[in-house]
Design a protein around this motif. Sequence first.
Motif, short mmCIF file in Angstrom:
data_model
loop_
_atom_site.label_atom_id
_atom_site.label_comp_id
_atom_site.label_asym_id
_atom_site.label_seq_id
_atom_site.Cartn_x
_atom_site.Cartn_y
_atom_site.Cartn_z
N PHE A 124 -81.23 -122.61 47.87
CA PHE A 124 -79.66 -122.74 47.78
C PHE A 124 -79.51 -124.09 46.78
CE2 PHE A 124 -79.97 -119.80 51.18
CZ PHE A 124 -78.91 -118.64 50.55
N GLY A 125 -80.25 -125.00 47.03
CA GLY A 125 -79.88 -126.60 46.52
C GLY A 125 -79.18 -127.17 47.61
N ARG A 126 -78.97 -128.60 47.27
CA ARG A 126 -78.19 -129.53 48.30
C ARG A 126 -76.91 -129.67 47.70
NH1 ARG A 126 -81.79 -131.71 51.76
NH2 ARG A 126 -83.96 -131.72 51.37
N LYS A 127 -75.90 -130.05 48.38
CA LYS A 127 -74.65 -130.25 47.83
C LYS A 127 -74.77 -131.32 46.81
CE LYS A 127 -69.72 -131.84 49.73
NZ LYS A 127 -69.21 -131.92 50.83
N GLY A 128 -74.10 -131.15 45.78
CA GLY A 128 -74.18 -131.78 44.44
C GLY A 128 -75.50 -131.77 43.80
N GLY A 129 -76.47 -130.97 44.31
CA GLY A 129 -77.84 -130.96 43.83
C GLY A 129 -78.10 -129.86 42.63
N GLY A 130 -79.20 -129.18 42.71
CA GLY A 130 -79.73 -128.43 41.76
C GLY A 130 -79.64 -126.74 42.36
N LYS A 131 -80.60 -126.12 41.90
CA LYS A 131 -80.71 -124.66 42.01
C LYS A 131 -79.25 -123.95 42.01
CE LYS A 131 -85.09 -125.54 43.54
NZ LYS A 131 -86.18 -124.82 43.11
N LEU A 132 -79.24 -122.90 42.78
CA LEU A 132 -78.07 -121.99 42.96
C LEU A 132 -76.77 -122.76 42.93
CD1 LEU A 132 -77.19 -119.30 42.46
CD2 LEU A 132 -77.58 -118.99 44.85
N GLU A 133 -76.78 -123.92 43.74
CA GLU A 133 -75.75 -124.81 44.02
C GLU A 133 -75.19 -125.33 42.76
OE1 GLU A 133 -72.72 -127.27 46.03
OE2 GLU A 133 -73.51 -125.30 46.22
N ALA A 134 -76.10 -125.70 41.71
CA ALA A 134 -75.66 -126.40 40.53
C ALA A 134 -74.87 -125.37 39.92
CB ALA A 134 -76.91 -126.88 40.05
N PHE A 135 -75.63 -124.05 39.65
CA PHE A 135 -74.74 -123.20 38.89
C PHE A 135 -73.59 -122.69 39.30
CE2 PHE A 135 -73.68 -118.62 38.27
CZ PHE A 135 -73.85 -118.44 36.66
N VAL A 136 -73.37 -122.32 40.81
CA VAL A 136 -72.01 -122.17 41.10
C VAL A 136 -70.79 -123.27 40.97
CG1 VAL A 136 -72.97 -120.34 42.60
CG2 VAL A 136 -72.55 -122.74 43.75
N ASN A 137 -71.55 -124.64 41.12
CA ASN A 137 -70.78 -125.63 40.93
C ASN A 137 -70.06 -125.57 39.39
OD1 ASN A 137 -72.40 -128.65 42.34
ND2 ASN A 137 -71.14 -126.89 43.39
N GLY A 138 -70.72 -125.26 38.48
CA GLY A 138 -70.15 -124.94 37.19
C GLY A 138 -69.30 -123.84 37.18
N MET A 139 -69.35 -122.78 37.92
CA MET A 139 -68.52 -121.69 38.14
C MET A 139 -67.47 -122.26 38.68
SD MET A 139 -69.90 -119.03 36.31
CE MET A 139 -68.64 -117.96 37.02
N GLY A 140 -67.24 -123.40 39.40
CA GLY A 140 -66.21 -123.77 40.29
C GLY A 140 -66.22 -123.58 41.69
N GLY A 141 -67.40 -123.24 42.09
CA GLY A 141 -67.53 -123.02 43.66
C GLY A 141 -68.80 -124.00 44.14
N SER A 142 -68.56 -123.87 45.45
CA SER A 142 -69.79 -124.61 46.37
C SER A 142 -69.99 -124.14 47.51
CB SER A 142 -69.43 -125.87 46.55
OG SER A 142 -70.51 -126.66 47.35
N PHE A 143 -71.34 -123.83 48.01
CA PHE A 143 -71.77 -123.44 49.23
C PHE A 143 -71.46 -124.42 50.45
CE2 PHE A 143 -75.08 -121.09 46.71
CZ PHE A 143 -75.02 -119.87 47.08
N TYR A 144 -71.04 -125.55 49.98
CA TYR A 144 -70.89 -126.57 51.19
C TYR A 144 -69.36 -127.13 51.03
CZ TYR A 144 -75.90 -126.83 50.63
OH TYR A 144 -77.13 -126.55 50.62
#
Length: 295
Positions: A124-144
């Motif tokens: 999933f990636g860490r908060k503010g990190g890479g992997k899927l979290e980085a992609f969804v950050n670009g989409m305006g979202g976060s798992f965290y």
Amino acid sequence: MSQQTPNLSPFKMSIAKSILKRAIDYQKQISKSPLSNEFIERSTPVLWRGENVPGNIVTVGTNPSAKEFLNQHNELLENEKARFFIRENHVSLEEYRNDDSKLEKTIEYYRMYFNRDTAYTSWFGRKGGGKLEAFVNGMGGSFYNSSSYKPVIHMDLFPFPTRKQIGRMKEKEELLNSDFVKNSVIDLLAFLEPSLIIILGKEHCERIERVEKETYLREVQFLSDFPDAAYQIGYYSLKKIPLLGLHFKPSEQFIGLGSKRDANGLSHGTYGSSASLTYIGEQIRQHSKIVHNES
């Protein structure tokens, strides 16, 4: 956009438990088949991960990794290391199914998955990190938990961890195209009430179109800066929920494409960096009106 949410209402909890019970019934059925050896002993179904806030973004993958339940020595993750509810020794699936307190604890594990320090960050990636979290950050979202991003939930088509990667199993198509998977996806997406659904992987783009009537994805599109990051946009079901189908998987070494270079001469390895994945997410969000307007 905070992800802090109250407990589920009794009505929502009853729906979640109903979906979970059906998954347990399917696990019981599979456990009596030759596939039983692929299931992890004492594991439980994983319906979703994240706090289920209506209007969230939902990402859809294949199935939970065995690493969600096992450590590097193939030992079960238990107690404070457990990411999900683990059945006690000698507690059968039937006993587990009929114990409301255990089902509610299972659902609490789903909801608190990203609020604990045990999340499977290698995927999933860490908060503010890479992997899927980085992609969804670009989409305006976060798992965290964040006041800056829309909450994101992850679910899988086949909500059971398997010892062998499901892609290497000869029963793969039978499992992923089963009536159980179809009905589970329909009911779970109705329960989660997303404002955007992101499908991870080309093959699943084709699957999702067969799940519900009036679901469709338009022609394949490409980003000029990252031309091998192909995607499709469309809508899911009669509710016209915006749908984004990725022909790549941001959590995996880019991204199933191998070590070649794209038409711009850019290495596929570059696609998988945190900065690149965030940029790809931002570009898809901007270029896709259907997504941009809903964000």
